[in-house]
Write a protein that holds these residues in place. Structure first.
Motif, PDB file in Angstrom:
ATOM      1  N   TRP A   1     -23.460  26.201  16.715  1.00  0.00           N
ATOM      2  CA  TRP A   1     -24.765  26.664  16.287  1.00  0.00           C
ATOM      3  C   TRP A   1     -24.816  26.669  14.763  1.00  0.00           C
ATOM      4  CZ3 TRP A   1     -25.589  31.655  19.707  1.00  0.00           C
ATOM      5  CH2 TRP A   1     -25.641  31.282  21.049  1.00  0.00           C
TER       6      TRP A   1
ATOM      7  N   THR B   1     -29.455  26.919  18.041  1.00  0.00           N
ATOM      8  CA  THR B   1     -28.511  26.380  19.017  1.00  0.00           C
ATOM      9  C   THR B   1     -28.297  24.888  18.771  1.00  0.00           C
ATOM     10  OG1 THR B   1     -30.256  25.954  20.648  1.00  0.00           O
ATOM     11  CG2 THR B   1     -29.118  28.096  20.778  1.00  0.00           C
TER      12      THR B   1
ATOM     13  N   TRP C   1     -29.301  32.084  14.331  1.00  0.00           N
ATOM     14  CA  TRP C   1     -28.614  30.835  14.605  1.00  0.00           C
ATOM     15  C   TRP C   1     -29.484  29.891  15.427  1.00  0.00           C
ATOM     16  CZ3 TRP C   1     -24.016  29.921  12.324  1.00  0.00           C
ATOM     17  CH2 TRP C   1     -23.363  31.025  11.769  1.00  0.00           C
TER      18      TRP C   1
END
Length: 137
Positions: free
Chosen positions: A133, A34, A32
């Motif tokens: 995210w 951010t 992921w």
């Protein structure tokens, strides 16, 4: 087994092997980006929920604000910042460590779309801040 059932079993196996390896629809496992777009967090299953570890961050990426002075010189790469092991409605709850301020918050995560993960951290249980995210490949 009859020859027909053997063929069907073989066909099912081949179809299953050829299927792409994607996470289940409600599984936030993966890599992921951010919300700031500067760091990447790898989320994996752990203890009935999910944990997340920083795998990339900009600059020196030191844990300079850690409350433990002996850890302030370490890199944040490899630091587990997300520990959400408790199922909680549509997501999971637990704790979030924020290396930007060195504090650990109560928090939660919830997959809102296949490629969008809402991560929230709270102080006193009601003052919360959320980020979304984005899943990366």
């Amino acid at each position: 087994m009859t020859p027909v059932s053997l063929r069907l079993a073989g066909l099912a196996l081949l179809v299953g092997l050829g299927a792409p390896a994607h996470a289940a629809p409600n599984d936030p496992s993966g890599l992921w980006l951010t919300e700031t777009g500067k760091s990447r967090v790898k989320v994996v299953p752990c203890g009935g929920g999910y944990c997340g570890t920083i795998v990339s961050a900009p600059g020196k990426a030191l844990d300079a604000n850690n409350p433990d002075p002996s850890l302030r010189g370490r890199s944040v790469i490899g630091v587990q910042i997300l520990d959400a092991r408790k199922p909680d409605g549509a997501g999971f709850s637990g704790t979030l460590y924020n290396p930007n301020d060195g504090k650990t918050y109560s928090g939660s995560l919830k997959l809102t779309k296949p490629d969008a993960l809402e991560v929230s951290g709270c102080v006193l249980g009601f003052l919360c801040k959320s980020q979304t995210w984005t899943r990366t490949k």
